[in-house]
Design a protein around this motif. Structure first.
Motif, PDB file in Angstrom:
ATOM      1  N   ALA A  38      30.223 -58.321 -22.045  1.00 43.61           N
ATOM      2  CA  ALA A  38      29.485 -58.281 -23.308  1.00 43.61           C
ATOM      3  C   ALA A  38      29.465 -56.826 -23.760  1.00 43.61           C
ATOM      4  CB  ALA A  38      28.074 -58.824 -23.130  1.00 43.61           C
ATOM      5  N   LYS A  39      30.124 -56.527 -24.876  1.00 46.73           N
ATOM      6  CA  LYS A  39      30.304 -55.143 -25.300  1.00 46.73           C
ATOM      7  C   LYS A  39      29.678 -54.887 -26.669  1.00 46.73           C
ATOM      8  CE  LYS A  39      34.490 -54.353 -22.568  1.00 46.73           C
ATOM      9  NZ  LYS A  39      35.850 -53.777 -22.552  1.00 46.73           N
ATOM     10  N   ASN A  40      29.360 -53.624 -26.888  1.00 46.66           N
ATOM     11  CA  ASN A  40      28.719 -53.170 -28.126  1.00 46.66           C
ATOM     12  C   ASN A  40      27.416 -53.926 -28.367  1.00 46.66           C
ATOM     13  OD1 ASN A  40      28.714 -51.412 -30.376  1.00 46.66           O
ATOM     14  ND2 ASN A  40      29.440 -53.056 -31.712  1.00 46.66           N
ATOM     15  N   LEU A  41      26.604 -54.051 -27.319  1.00 48.66           N
ATOM     16  CA  LEU A  41      25.380 -54.840 -27.400  1.00 48.66           C
ATOM     17  C   LEU A  41      24.361 -54.230 -28.355  1.00 48.66           C
ATOM     18  CD1 LEU A  41      24.959 -55.767 -23.624  1.00 48.66           C
ATOM     19  CD2 LEU A  41      25.684 -57.269 -25.495  1.00 48.66           C
ATOM     20  N   LEU A  42      24.378 -52.923 -28.546  1.00 51.33           N
ATOM     21  CA  LEU A  42      23.437 -52.287 -29.480  1.00 51.33           C
ATOM     22  C   LEU A  42      23.851 -52.493 -30.934  1.00 51.33           C
ATOM     23  CD1 LEU A  42      22.845 -48.900 -27.601  1.00 51.33           C
ATOM     24  CD2 LEU A  42      21.490 -50.999 -27.476  1.00 51.33           C
ATOM     25  N   ASN A  43      25.131 -52.777 -31.169  1.00 49.05           N
ATOM     26  CA  ASN A  43      25.672 -53.008 -32.515  1.00 49.05           C
ATOM     27  C   ASN A  43      25.134 -51.986 -33.525  1.00 49.05           C
ATOM     28  OD1 ASN A  43      27.204 -54.243 -34.494  1.00 49.05           O
ATOM     29  ND2 ASN A  43      25.689 -55.821 -34.928  1.00 49.05           N
ATOM     30  N   PRO A  44      25.400 -50.696 -33.306  1.00 51.43           N
ATOM     31  CA  PRO A  44      24.823 -49.665 -34.183  1.00 51.43           C
ATOM     32  C   PRO A  44      25.493 -49.642 -35.552  1.00 51.43           C
ATOM     33  CG  PRO A  44      26.389 -48.686 -32.680  1.00 51.43           C
ATOM     34  CD  PRO A  44      26.283 -50.123 -32.276  1.00 51.43           C
ATOM     35  N   ASP A  45      24.813 -49.022 -36.499  1.00 49.34           N
ATOM     36  CA  ASP A  45      25.431 -48.724 -37.788  1.00 49.34           C
ATOM     37  C   ASP A  45      26.441 -47.607 -37.571  1.00 49.34           C
ATOM     38  OD1 ASP A  45      24.013 -50.489 -39.563  1.00 49.34           O
ATOM     39  OD2 ASP A  45      22.261 -49.202 -39.284  1.00 49.34           O
ATOM     40  N   ILE A  46      27.670 -47.834 -37.986  1.00 44.43           N
ATOM     41  CA  ILE A  46      28.714 -46.822 -37.900  1.00 44.43           C
ATOM     42  C   ILE A  46      28.839 -46.195 -39.281  1.00 44.43           C
ATOM     43  CG2 ILE A  46      31.161 -46.421 -37.439  1.00 44.43           C
ATOM     44  CD1 ILE A  46      31.006 -48.827 -35.518  1.00 44.43           C
ATOM     45  N   ARG A  47      28.571 -44.890 -39.371  1.00 44.30           N
ATOM     46  CA  ARG A  47      28.409 -44.253 -40.679  1.00 44.30           C
ATOM     47  C   ARG A  47      29.222 -42.971 -40.773  1.00 44.30           C
ATOM     48  NH1 ARG A  47      22.912 -42.358 -40.878  1.00 44.30           N
ATOM     49  NH2 ARG A  47      23.297 -41.916 -43.078  1.00 44.30           N
ATOM     50  N   ARG A  48      29.835 -42.780 -41.919  1.00 44.54           N
ATOM     51  CA  ARG A  48      30.434 -41.501 -42.296  1.00 44.54           C
ATOM     52  C   ARG A  48      29.726 -41.047 -43.560  1.00 44.54           C
ATOM     53  NH1 ARG A  48      36.500 -41.994 -42.694  1.00 44.54           N
ATOM     54  NH2 ARG A  48      36.241 -41.902 -40.433  1.00 44.54           N
ATOM     55  N   VAL A  49      29.219 -39.806 -43.551  1.00 43.79           N
ATOM     56  CA  VAL A  49      28.456 -39.304 -44.692  1.00 43.79           C
ATOM     57  C   VAL A  49      29.137 -38.064 -45.242  1.00 43.79           C
ATOM     58  CG1 VAL A  49      26.311 -40.194 -43.700  1.00 43.79           C
ATOM     59  CG2 VAL A  49      26.938 -37.794 -43.337  1.00 43.79           C
ATOM     60  N   GLN A  50      28.855 -37.792 -46.505  1.00 45.35           N
ATOM     61  CA  GLN A  50      29.259 -36.519 -47.101  1.00 45.35           C
ATOM     62  C   GLN A  50      28.004 -35.721 -47.384  1.00 45.35           C
ATOM     63  OE1 GLN A  50      32.748 -36.214 -49.547  1.00 45.35           O
ATOM     64  NE2 GLN A  50      31.601 -35.098 -51.102  1.00 45.35           N
ATOM     65  N   GLU A  51      27.963 -34.510 -46.812  1.00 38.88           N
ATOM     66  CA  GLU A  51      26.792 -33.659 -46.948  1.00 38.88           C
ATOM     67  C   GLU A  51      26.906 -32.871 -48.250  1.00 38.88           C
ATOM     68  OE1 GLU A  51      27.287 -31.539 -43.304  1.00 38.88           O
ATOM     69  OE2 GLU A  51      26.021 -32.937 -42.168  1.00 38.88           O
ATOM     70  N   ASN A  52      26.075 -33.226 -49.230  1.00 42.08           N
ATOM     71  CA  ASN A  52      26.185 -32.632 -50.560  1.00 42.08           C
ATOM     72  C   ASN A  52      24.919 -31.895 -50.953  1.00 42.08           C
ATOM     73  OD1 ASN A  52      28.876 -33.553 -51.328  1.00 42.08           O
ATOM     74  ND2 ASN A  52      28.005 -35.608 -51.185  1.00 42.08           N
ATOM     75  N   LEU A  53      24.930 -31.363 -52.186  1.00 46.74           N
ATOM     76  CA  LEU A  53      23.812 -30.560 -52.666  1.00 46.74           C
ATOM     77  C   LEU A  53      22.519 -31.344 -52.705  1.00 46.74           C
ATOM     78  CD1 LEU A  53      25.672 -28.765 -55.623  1.00 46.74           C
ATOM     79  CD2 LEU A  53      25.188 -27.855 -53.336  1.00 46.74           C
ATOM     80  N   ASN A  54      22.601 -32.634 -52.980  1.00 47.73           N
ATOM     81  CA  ASN A  54      21.413 -33.467 -53.088  1.00 47.73           C
ATOM     82  C   ASN A  54      21.154 -34.276 -51.824  1.00 47.73           C
ATOM     83  OD1 ASN A  54      21.106 -32.580 -55.737  1.00 47.73           O
ATOM     84  ND2 ASN A  54      22.372 -34.237 -56.562  1.00 47.73           N
ATOM     85  N   GLY A  55      21.759 -33.874 -50.700  1.00 48.76           N
ATOM     86  CA  GLY A  55      21.556 -34.584 -49.446  1.00 48.76           C
ATOM     87  C   GLY A  55      22.790 -35.383 -49.050  1.00 48.76           C
ATOM     88  N   ALA A  56      22.748 -35.937 -47.856  1.00 44.98           N
ATOM     89  CA  ALA A  56      23.888 -36.690 -47.331  1.00 44.98           C
ATOM     90  C   ALA A  56      23.973 -38.065 -47.974  1.00 44.98           C
ATOM     91  CB  ALA A  56      23.762 -36.832 -45.816  1.00 44.98           C
ATOM     92  N   VAL A  57      25.219 -38.472 -48.290  1.00 37.64           N
ATOM     93  CA  VAL A  57      25.476 -39.767 -48.910  1.00 37.64           C
ATOM     94  C   VAL A  57      26.457 -40.533 -48.033  1.00 37.64           C
ATOM     95  CG1 VAL A  57      26.393 -40.947 -50.955  1.00 37.64           C
ATOM     96  CG2 VAL A  57      25.115 -38.805 -51.213  1.00 37.64           C
ATOM     97  N   ASP A  58      26.148 -41.784 -47.754  1.00 35.79           N
ATOM     98  CA  ASP A  58      27.077 -42.620 -46.994  1.00 35.79           C
ATOM     99  C   ASP A  58      28.345 -42.853 -47.809  1.00 35.79           C
ATOM    100  OD1 ASP A  58      25.157 -42.779 -45.079  1.00 35.79           O
ATOM    101  OD2 ASP A  58      25.064 -44.959 -44.993  1.00 35.79           O
ATOM    102  N   ILE A  59      29.499 -42.482 -47.251  1.00 39.71           N
ATOM    103  CA  ILE A  59      30.758 -42.762 -47.930  1.00 39.71           C
ATOM    104  C   ILE A  59      31.543 -43.867 -47.220  1.00 39.71           C
ATOM    105  CG2 ILE A  59      30.946 -40.490 -48.980  1.00 39.71           C
ATOM    106  CD1 ILE A  59      32.899 -39.722 -46.750  1.00 39.71           C
ATOM    107  N   LEU A  60      31.161 -44.164 -45.972  1.00 36.05           N
ATOM    108  CA  LEU A  60      31.735 -45.303 -45.259  1.00 36.05           C
ATOM    109  C   LEU A  60      30.741 -45.728 -44.196  1.00 36.05           C
ATOM    110  CD1 LEU A  60      34.202 -47.182 -44.749  1.00 36.05           C
ATOM    111  CD2 LEU A  60      34.956 -45.528 -43.031  1.00 36.05           C
TER     112      LEU A  60
END
Length: 912
Positions: A874-896
């Motif tokens: 049984a793998k990946n039991l925590l099933n986390p959110d996998i996130r890529r963000v772009q750190e911008n002037l108004n804060g980080a934004v999820d891009i993927l």
């Protein structure tokens, strides 16, 4: 006079539990007098066992269960070889030599055990005795941790992370370009035109005996090295005949209950089907595959067969074989996702608020390994490996699409099928010329074919409750065909000569050798754009064949390519050829029983030629250089259980064919092209490591490392309205420093009739990386055909892409064995990496960062008896959110972002 009593246990992979033991008992006799050798003390090296024959010459010892054959040599007696029988009872009769040796004393004997190379304790012992700094993971540990392929195995080593969704790994924060991969010491090609290394997940554990990772450079490996060299040792079987079959199934929690699990029409379940370009592709609509997606079960399956046997011939030589064939398939769905391209303020350029990906992967692997030991001094080995790997992805992006109208909702659908076929052939020889000299050689021919047949992309706008095909650009809907072929010849030759030989010990050793590689690659790509003439016709995204068909060709849409004339077309293509000729010399010197060092010098001549014809330009570019590369490794044996090590070296990092060809690679959210003026980086490496081996199978180690890189290569965003990406030597310098810790400890270690063990394992790495980013350097060094690459880095210094500050792996395993072959093994494994840089910030936009996350796996392996085994994972039991963000002037934004889902698998195997 102390005499040596040597038991040589030949290699075998007989079970999952390396730490379990078998009881061997019997009587030791003098063959000539038939007298029992009574009250004789002996010890078993490396497994900390001491025993004594009783007053009747009886002995009883617990040995690793992977032993099946022993060879005994006692001074004053002839050698004898004995195979362990089913009852594990052996009576040993030693024949005195014709010449009597004065003063023979059998009161003390020493037994030296040669263990299964794949066993954890043996691999630790190899690490302990090696002068080079290395780490190993073997078949036994991979089984214990439920690892199914080489990528998963390497990711369990300290300082290593696996790139999400790929078989690529980062070592000490350094990615694909800084690492190298070999099989039995010989190089293997990449299946991906964008990568230097082959995806490690192509190699299933069925064909792996163990994997060695060299994080420090030595002159016997290719000098295109910065992070690590990963060397896979394929299985060799030397033992009784066996045959095993296995079946299994797997399921992904996101995909099993999802009615939306659809895939591209065309590819089959087994991953072997290939689609060709129609013969009259510009004269009408004649494509073979439908555009309408198909619903398929996401349930994965696996099957495998393997067997082997060795034979001892009358002349004393030995022959053996091992063969395996396996098929594995797996369905997954990435869900709850978003995908975006944003500006410096976080505003969406392409803003897909809903992203999903249905995936189905297969791997078919076949291995044949043959060995022929002419005698103990001359050994030959042949390997042939066939791998067919396929991957399907059916991606949907829903949201605002700037290409059609930024104020309208749209749908971009891309369906991709990739098939990689790899054939590896190797012939290797080991020859002991004399007590002082050895000669080793290896040759290989590898060929790989990578196909992307009929990739499909369609872009639609959504207006008033209906979908319409976008018509602003011809390429918004297209079909794409790509084929890569690569052939590589390689040869290794090495001769070594020992000085001051005293039995198995020596004072010094000189090794010299030659290594050669010739790589040839051809890539051809054709994109057939479906130019929409009638953008006012509503379509059903799942019934696009109603629009794209022969009846509508000409009036509703047309087909075009980047270079067509009078119904003919020419593909985009490039060819690459790379030759490396290298000579090396190493001198190993033992200053004392505790201090030894190896100094090496390698000279390499490198020639790389790239020739292309693409939509951007037509041309060729060649560079050659000669590198002189020194290395040093020192081991100080503080005592029997502690080592102190130091290593230093100079290496280089080559650009890849794809990075130097003016070839455009286009994804939904990224477009990149090559830079012909790219050149190699120079790397300076240093390591300091302390190791403590408290008991057999246990280790505690701490390592500090540093790397200084001149002219590092990075992927960059070009300063232009298109925001395309390319590659450049982005600064004059960069460095990486860090600390690694590894620990393995047995909390419970009960041997005897019912062996039981509870073990803890932990490895962690903390790193810091930094590099200069220089816009002027990029501009000045990238002039080609009247153009330059302009960059506008947001920062003047930054981290390396792929580098995490913290990487952590931990596991807890419990094992127990009962009578009649029944056993239990349970493992809980955890992996974590902190935030890591994905792409450098430009045009005042911040960096793109992959956010850190942890994974938790549970593995249960049982054997009902000697024949039947059951495996559950049984793998990946925590099933986390996998996130890529772009750190911008108004804060980080999820891009993927997305969730991968939990994966469950069940398998059963039967051994005859």
């Amino acid at each position: 006079m102390k005499k040596n009593f040597t038991l040589l246990f030949a290699l075998v992979s007989a079970g999952v539990f390396a730490q379990n033991h078998i009881e061997v008992k019997g009587v030791l006799y003098n063959e000539q007098t038939k007298e029992k050798l009574c009250d004789t003390k002996f010890s078993v090296n490396d497994i900390e066992l001491e025993a004594t024959t009783d007053h009747n010459g009886n002995f009883k010892i617990a040995l690793p269960e992977d032993a099946y054959e022993l060879e005994i040599s006692v001074d004053g007696y002839q050698k004898i070889r004995k195979t362990l029988d089913e009852e594990n009872t052996i009576n040993l009769f030693l024949q005195p030599q014709d010449i009597k040796i004065e003063g023979v004393d059998l009161s003390t004997a020493v037994i030296t055990v040669q263990r299964n190379k794949a066993a954890e304790a043996n691999l630790l012992n190899l690490q302990k005795k090696s002068t080079q700094i290395m780490e190993n993971i073997g078949e036994v540990e991979m089984n214990r941790k439920g690892i199914s392929d080489a990528a998963g195995a390497v990711a369990k080593m300290s300082g290593v992370t696996k790139q999400e969704g790929t078989g690529n790994v980062f070592v000490r924060g350094l990615g694909d370009r800084y690492n190298s991969t070999s099989l039995n010491g010989l190089p293997i090609p990449s299946e991906n035109p964008g990568n230097k290394n082959i995806k490690l997940d192509l190699f299933s554990t069925d064909i792996i005996e163990y994997i060695s990772m060299y994080k420090t450079y030595n002159s016997t490996i290719n000098a295109d090295f910065g992070g690590a060299n990963v060397d896979i040792t394929s299985k060799k079987y030397d033992g009784k005949g066996f045959f095993q079959i296995g079946l299994g199934t797997s399921v992904n929690s996101n995909a099993i209950d999802n009615a939306a699990y659809q895939l591209q029409n065309g590819p089959n379940y087994w991953g072997f089907k290939t689609t060709s370009i129609p013969t009259n592709v510009l004269g009408g609509y004649h494509f073979q595959n439908s555009l309408n997606p198909v619903s398929r079960p996401s349930l994965g399956g696996s099957m495998n067969v393997k067997g082997g046997k060795s034979y001892r011939l009358n002349n004393g030589s030995k022959f053996g074989f091992f063969a395996s064939a396996s098929f594995d398939s797996k369905g997954e769905r990435l869900d709850q996702g978003v995908a975006r391209t944003v500006d410096a303020h976080g505003n969406g350029i392409k803003d897909f608020h809903q992203f999903t990906s249905n995936q189905f992967n297969t791997n078919t692997t076949g291995l044949v390994n043959l060995f022929y030991d002419i005698n103990p001094h001359h050994q030959l080995r042949a390997n042939s490996i066939f791998i067919n790997n396929s991957s399907q992805s059916f991606n949907e992006y829903r949201g605002n699409v700037r290409d059609i109208n930024e104020n309208e909702n749209g749908l971009v659908r891309r369906a991709t099928f990739e098939r990689n076929t790899l054939f590896i052939n190797q012939l290797l020889g080991d020859h002991k010329i004399s007590e002082r000299s050895d000669f080793n050689w290896g040759i290989s021919f590898n060929t790989i074919k990578s196909e992307m047949p009929d990739r499909i992309q369609n872009t639609m706008r959504f207006t008033k409750g209906k979908y319409f095909l976008a018509s602003q650009d011809a390429s918004l809907s297209h079909r794409y065909f790509q084929e890569l072929t690569e052939n590589e010849w390689a040869a290794n030759l090495a001769y070594s000569l020992k000085f001051g030989v005293d039995g198995s010990d020596y004072k010094a050793k000189l090794s010299v050798g030659y290594q050669g590689r010739l790589k040839q690659r051809e890539l051809e790509a054709n994109q057939f754009n479906l130019k929409i003439n009638r953008g006012d016709v509503a379509v059903n995204p799942n019934q696009l064949d109603d629009f794209f068909n022969q009846n509508n060709y000409g009036s509703y849409f047309l087909i075009s390519t980047f270079d067509s004339y009078n119904g003919t077309y020419r593909p985009q293509e490039y060819t690459g050829e790379q030759t490396i000729q290298a000579g090396f010399a190493e001198f190993e010197y033992h200053f004392s029983d505790r201090l030894m060092a190896i100094g090496g010098l390698r000279g390499e001549y490198i020639n790389q030629l790239v020739d292309w014809r693409t939509a951007l330009s037509e041309g060729k570019n060649e560079f050659d250089q000669f590198e002189v590369l020194p290395s040093l490794a020192v081991r100080y044996k503080m005592n029997e259980k502690n080592n102190l090590r130091f290593a230093a070296s100079k290496t280089y990092t080559l650009p890849q064919f794809k990075e130097r060809a003016m070839f455009v690679y286009e994804d939904v959210t990224e477009i990149e092209r090559g830079n012909p003026m790219l050149y190699a980086s120079t790397n300076y490496n240093a390591d300091l490591k302390w190791e403590w081996f408290p008991k057999q199978g246990e280790i505690l180690s701490v390592a500090a490392f540093g790397k200084y890189i001149l002219d590092p290569i990075n992927k960059v965003t070009i300063a232009s309205s298109a925001n395309d990406q390319s590659y450049a030597n982005t600064g004059d310098w960069g460095y990486a420093i860090g600390v690694e810790v590894e620990a393995r400890k047995a909390i419970i270690d009960h041997k005897g009739d019912h062996p039981e063990q509870l073990t803890l394992g932990l490895n962690a790495a903390y790193m810091h990386t930094k590099q200069e980013l220089n816009d002027n350097k990029v501009f000045e060094e990238t002039y080609f055909n009247g153009g330059r690459i302009n960059t506008n880095f947001t920062f003047t210094e930054d981290s390396f892409t792929g580098a995490s500050d913290l990487v952590l792996n931990a596991d807890v395993s419990y094992s127990k064995k009962w009578e009649k072959g029944s056993s239990l093994l349970a493992t809980v494994a955890y992996n974590y990496f902190s935030d890591r840089l994905y792409s450098l910030g430009t045009e005042t936009r911040g960096n793109q960062v992959d956010k850190g996350f942890g994974t938790l796996d549970f593995i249960l392996r049982t054997t009902v008896n000697e024949n039947i085994g059951i495996n559950l994972a049984a793998k990946n039991l925590l099933n986390p959110d996998i996130r890529r963000v772009q750190e911008n002037l108004n804060g980080a934004v999820d891009i993927l972002s997305y969730k991968r889902g939990m994966n469950f698998s069940l398998g059963i195997n039967y051994k005859f």
